[in-house]
Design an enzyme around this catalytic site. Sequence first.
Site, PDB file in Angstrom:
ATOM      1  N   TRP A   1      67.997 -71.375  35.475  1.00  0.00           N
ATOM      2  CA  TRP A   1      68.626 -71.540  36.793  1.00  0.00           C
ATOM      3  C   TRP A   1      67.734 -71.004  37.917  1.00  0.00           C
ATOM      4  CZ3 TRP A   1      71.622 -74.219  39.647  1.00  0.00           C
ATOM      5  CH2 TRP A   1      72.080 -73.728  40.880  1.00  0.00           C
TER       6      TRP A   1
ATOM      7  N   GLY B   1      57.314 -58.272  27.890  1.00  0.00           N
ATOM      8  CA  GLY B   1      58.175 -57.218  28.418  1.00  0.00           C
ATOM      9  C   GLY B   1      59.026 -56.613  27.302  1.00  0.00           C
TER      10      GLY B   1
ATOM     11  N   GLU C   1      55.081 -55.654  23.730  1.00  0.00           N
ATOM     12  CA  GLU C   1      55.471 -54.244  23.570  1.00  0.00           C
ATOM     13  C   GLU C   1      56.149 -54.040  22.215  1.00  0.00           C
ATOM     14  OE1 GLU C   1      57.520 -52.751  27.048  1.00  0.00           O
ATOM     15  OE2 GLU C   1      56.147 -53.787  28.376  1.00  0.00           O
ATOM     16  N   TYR C   2      55.385 -53.580  21.226  1.00  0.00           N
ATOM     17  CA  TYR C   2      53.954 -53.322  21.153  1.00  0.00           C
ATOM     18  C   TYR C   2      53.458 -53.776  19.794  1.00  0.00           C
ATOM     19  CZ  TYR C   2      54.941 -50.112  25.011  1.00  0.00           C
ATOM     20  OH  TYR C   2      55.360 -49.573  26.198  1.00  0.00           O
TER      21      TYR C   2
ATOM     22  N   TYR D   1      53.415 -44.571  32.626  1.00  0.00           N
ATOM     23  CA  TYR D   1      54.736 -44.122  33.101  1.00  0.00           C
ATOM     24  C   TYR D   1      55.702 -44.230  31.925  1.00  0.00           C
ATOM     25  CZ  TYR D   1      54.479 -49.182  34.228  1.00  0.00           C
ATOM     26  OH  TYR D   1      54.255 -50.541  34.196  1.00  0.00           O
ATOM     27  N   ASP D   2      56.961 -43.802  32.168  1.00  0.00           N
ATOM     28  CA  ASP D   2      57.973 -43.729  31.099  1.00  0.00           C
ATOM     29  C   ASP D   2      57.588 -42.752  29.993  1.00  0.00           C
ATOM     30  OD1 ASP D   2      59.321 -45.606  32.587  1.00  0.00           O
ATOM     31  OD2 ASP D   2      58.768 -47.310  31.316  1.00  0.00           O
TER      32      ASP D   2
ATOM     33  N   TRP E   1      54.569 -51.500  39.021  1.00  0.00           N
ATOM     34  CA  TRP E   1      55.874 -51.957  38.541  1.00  0.00           C
ATOM     35  C   TRP E   1      56.932 -51.286  39.407  1.00  0.00           C
ATOM     36  CZ3 TRP E   1      57.483 -55.713  35.325  1.00  0.00           C
ATOM     37  CH2 TRP E   1      58.872 -55.772  35.121  1.00  0.00           C
TER      38      TRP E   1
END
Length: 383
Positions: free
Chosen positions: A73, A102, A144-145, A209-210, A357
């Site tokens: 959509w 992702g 990932e990953y 990060y994370d 990001w």
Amino acid sequence: MSKLLVFLACCSAFMVLGASAKNVVCYFASWTIYRPDNGKYTALDIDTNLCTHILYAFVGLRDDGYVSVLDDWEISGLHEMEHLMSLKEQNPDLKIILSMGGWNEGSYKYSTVAKNPATRAVMVEQVLAFIDQYGFDGFDLDWEYPCQRGGEDADKANFVTLLGELKEALNAKGMTLSAAVSGGIASCELSYDIPGVAANLDMINVMVYDFHGAFEPFVGHYAPLYASSLDVTDEQKTLNVAAGIEYWLDQGAPAGKINMGLGTYGRGFTLADPTNTSLYAGTYGGSEAGPYTRAMGTIGYNEVCELYSDWEYFWDDEQQVPHIINGNQWIGYDDAKSIQAKVEYANSKGLAGVMVWSLDTDDFRGLCGGGKYPILNTIKQYL
Ligand SMILES: *[C@@H]1O[C@H](CO)[C@@H](O)[C@H](O)[C@H]1NC(C)=O
């Protein structure tokens, strides 16, 4: 005299080129068009002068190697792909890259396609066909990953083989290949043959990060630049931006291919004891969801600056990052000050640039008094 003038003309031209040659690789998370109110972000909200590359996130992969559109959509009804491509009219130098994968895609399908020469060939052919159809300038793979989350040991070698086949086909058409890779050393040791990965990519986007979040039962900043004196174990001392980047460099990735990951978001906790707010203090899960990002334990910079400006602000001198506290809520994030410190670190290492990001959680509407896109503008100013 004339030689001096030529020298000056040459060098100022070089400096202008040099200044604009660094990469600012910005992820556009296409589902953010569905966020409510001031959180709603669309392709036409992108400022085409703040990024060198826009990465459309994400398409998926089928286990037969074909590209899968995750939200039909958004493309056929909302015309976001056309809107995205129309940005090149504003900035013809802008590169728009198709990103596949992702976190939500998992690892299993990528492992399945990468291990078989026939499905790899289908994937390369189908990725190029998709890129041609919509007018992208390159491809970005966010598996990932490898070797984790449903992958298998052979992924480490198969990932390099797959990248090599993608790169050869893309480069032959003048297009680039990048990948988002982990910045956590333990994860990298499981997933990557770093010299092989580096040789088969044009840009390496390192996700530094994370490192901490509500997936752990204690307080920690999601992306500290440096270690804290409260980090005591060898592993704790490596869970930061500088350690992740130095690991990729030490393992043989060239600085000239590395884009250092920066976040326009944060991760937060509900404190178990509101009087103990220190790193490693106990928590009862993630912080309350924000009205735009709508997920417990994560928050956008735009939500912090628009809605939580009255919370108490703390700057950690060792880690070079801020956090805010309100009652039992503790949120670590990045602001203009920490982004400046990180960009200066990237400069000091001679990196190719930065990856961001993501666009949709900067203060893109300029509601917080620092103009539109304060985080992206800080990057542009200091990189
Ligand atoms: C806060 O929690 C940490 C981790 O459990 C603990 O080491 C520290 O002593 C606590 N501090 C206070 C003031 O209770």
